[in-house]
Design an enzyme around this catalytic site. Sequence first.
Site, PDB file in Angstrom:
ATOM      1  N   SER A  80      28.511   8.137   3.189  1.00 40.43           N
ATOM      2  CA  SER A  80      29.540   7.559   2.884  1.00 40.43           C
ATOM      3  C   SER A  80      30.004   6.847   4.432  1.00 40.43           C
ATOM      4  CB  SER A  80      30.883   8.427   2.503  1.00 40.43           C
ATOM      5  OG  SER A  80      30.907   9.592   3.451  1.00 40.43           O
ATOM      6  N   ARG A 122      25.613   5.191   9.112  1.00 40.28           N
ATOM      7  CA  ARG A 122      24.573   5.917   8.813  1.00 40.28           C
ATOM      8  C   ARG A 122      23.670   5.134   7.612  1.00 40.28           C
ATOM      9  NH1 ARG A 122      27.381  10.510   9.887  1.00 40.28           N
ATOM     10  NH2 ARG A 122      27.905  10.907   7.637  1.00 40.28           N
ATOM     11  N   TYR A 140      28.995  11.940 -11.784  1.00 37.07           N
ATOM     12  CA  TYR A 140      29.506  11.704 -10.547  1.00 37.07           C
ATOM     13  C   TYR A 140      31.098  11.398 -10.582  1.00 37.07           C
ATOM     14  CZ  TYR A 140      24.471  11.576  -9.247  1.00 37.07           C
ATOM     15  OH  TYR A 140      23.189  11.687  -8.902  1.00 37.07           O
ATOM     16  N   HIS A 155      20.047  12.875 -17.758  1.00 33.86           N
ATOM     17  CA  HIS A 155      20.293  13.634 -16.302  1.00 33.86           C
ATOM     18  C   HIS A 155      19.622  14.626 -16.117  1.00 33.86           C
ATOM     19  CE1 HIS A 155      23.496  13.110 -12.692  1.00 33.86           C
ATOM     20  NE2 HIS A 155      22.447  13.869 -12.299  1.00 33.86           N
ATOM     21  N   LEU A 183      16.556  12.556   1.954  1.00 35.65           N
ATOM     22  CA  LEU A 183      16.617  13.079   3.486  1.00 35.65           C
ATOM     23  C   LEU A 183      16.945  14.487   3.507  1.00 35.65           C
ATOM     24  CD1 LEU A 183      19.697  10.427   4.309  1.00 35.65           C
ATOM     25  CD2 LEU A 183      17.050  10.468   4.776  1.00 35.65           C
ATOM     26  N   LYS A 205      23.733   7.721 -15.561  1.00 39.66           N
ATOM     27  CA  LYS A 205      22.879   8.689 -16.443  1.00 39.66           C
ATOM     28  C   LYS A 205      23.768   9.383 -17.180  1.00 39.66           C
ATOM     29  CE  LYS A 205      20.918   9.548 -11.699  1.00 39.66           C
ATOM     30  NZ  LYS A 205      22.148   9.056 -10.959  1.00 39.66           N
ATOM     31  N   GLN A 242      13.206  10.764 -11.947  1.00 37.15           N
ATOM     32  CA  GLN A 242      14.168  10.908 -10.781  1.00 37.15           C
ATOM     33  C   GLN A 242      14.281  12.360 -10.409  1.00 37.15           C
ATOM     34  OE1 GLN A 242      18.840  10.583  -9.703  1.00 37.15           O
ATOM     35  NE2 GLN A 242      17.901   8.456 -10.079  1.00 37.15           N
ATOM     36  N   ASP A 260      22.798   3.697  -7.329  1.00 36.62           N
ATOM     37  CA  ASP A 260      22.428   4.728  -8.369  1.00 36.62           C
ATOM     38  C   ASP A 260      23.883   5.440  -8.561  1.00 36.62           C
ATOM     39  OD1 ASP A 260      20.174   6.607  -9.476  1.00 36.62           O
ATOM     40  OD2 ASP A 260      21.738   7.933  -8.489  1.00 36.62           O
TER      41      ASP A 260
END
Length: 279
Positions: free
Chosen positions: A238, A242, A53, A114, A196, A82, A167, A48
């Site tokens: 990043s 994780r 971004y 967006h 999260l 987006k 979204q 995504d």
Amino acid sequence: MALTLDSKLKLRDGNEIPLLGFGTYEMEGQEAYQAVRWALEAGYRHIDSAEWYENERECGQAILDFCKETGTPRATIFYTTKLKENKGYAHAKAALEKSLDVCGLGYIDLYLIHSPIGGAESRAANWKALKEAKAEGLVRSIGVSTYGLKHLQEMVAAGGELSVINQIDLHPFMTRTEIVTFCKAHGIALEAWAPLVRGLRFKHPKIVALAQKYSKEPAQVLLRYSLQKGYVAIPKSSSKTRLESNLRLFDFELTDQEMTELDALDEYLVTDWDPTETP
């Protein structure tokens, strides 16, 4: 049917989207490229991005390089980006075409508006541009992000093709019951962009208790919640460790009672922005 990393959701236009994706918000340059490469190597098949971004080029290049080096078909990677600003039909057409050119992937699997900011007239003009781009084969599916109830009602009232997905900020501390109910009634899928909760509730007693019960991390409990709700979830990280850990969701299942208890944690917690009430 048991959930797996390969689980997909069929959208109202017949296309399928992987239930678990990888988000890239606040990642730029080499960090974005490396994270997407790690994600693909770990098994994610849904990336995504967004014009906002400023990492579409890096995301696209990471996908292309991964596919070339591993022999993985481009068609097996689901790529979302987006439209940053709602400035009317011509701008939307140009922005979409630029996003397609920058990512270099040949087509976009899912292109979203967006946000609803900009007014009803601009939203309608944007949607017209997206429908045309889909007809031309530039994008496979089209949808919206952070649309509130009135924006969705506006789209339904206009008639014609509906968004395949909304979204939005969606998690146990932001359940958005009205929006979820409306989307389900009209066959609009839901995608959680902050599943999260941006780490803000990892220490909540209920989350901690479930993590301990199942020998899982708080992040894994929250992601499992999203998937069991039937939401597409796009966790971001990043960190190689994780992002790999976020895939270990498929060897436990929350009970119906636990899902109900998690729903009861709703506190309308905004984790980033909330334009759902914008005119």
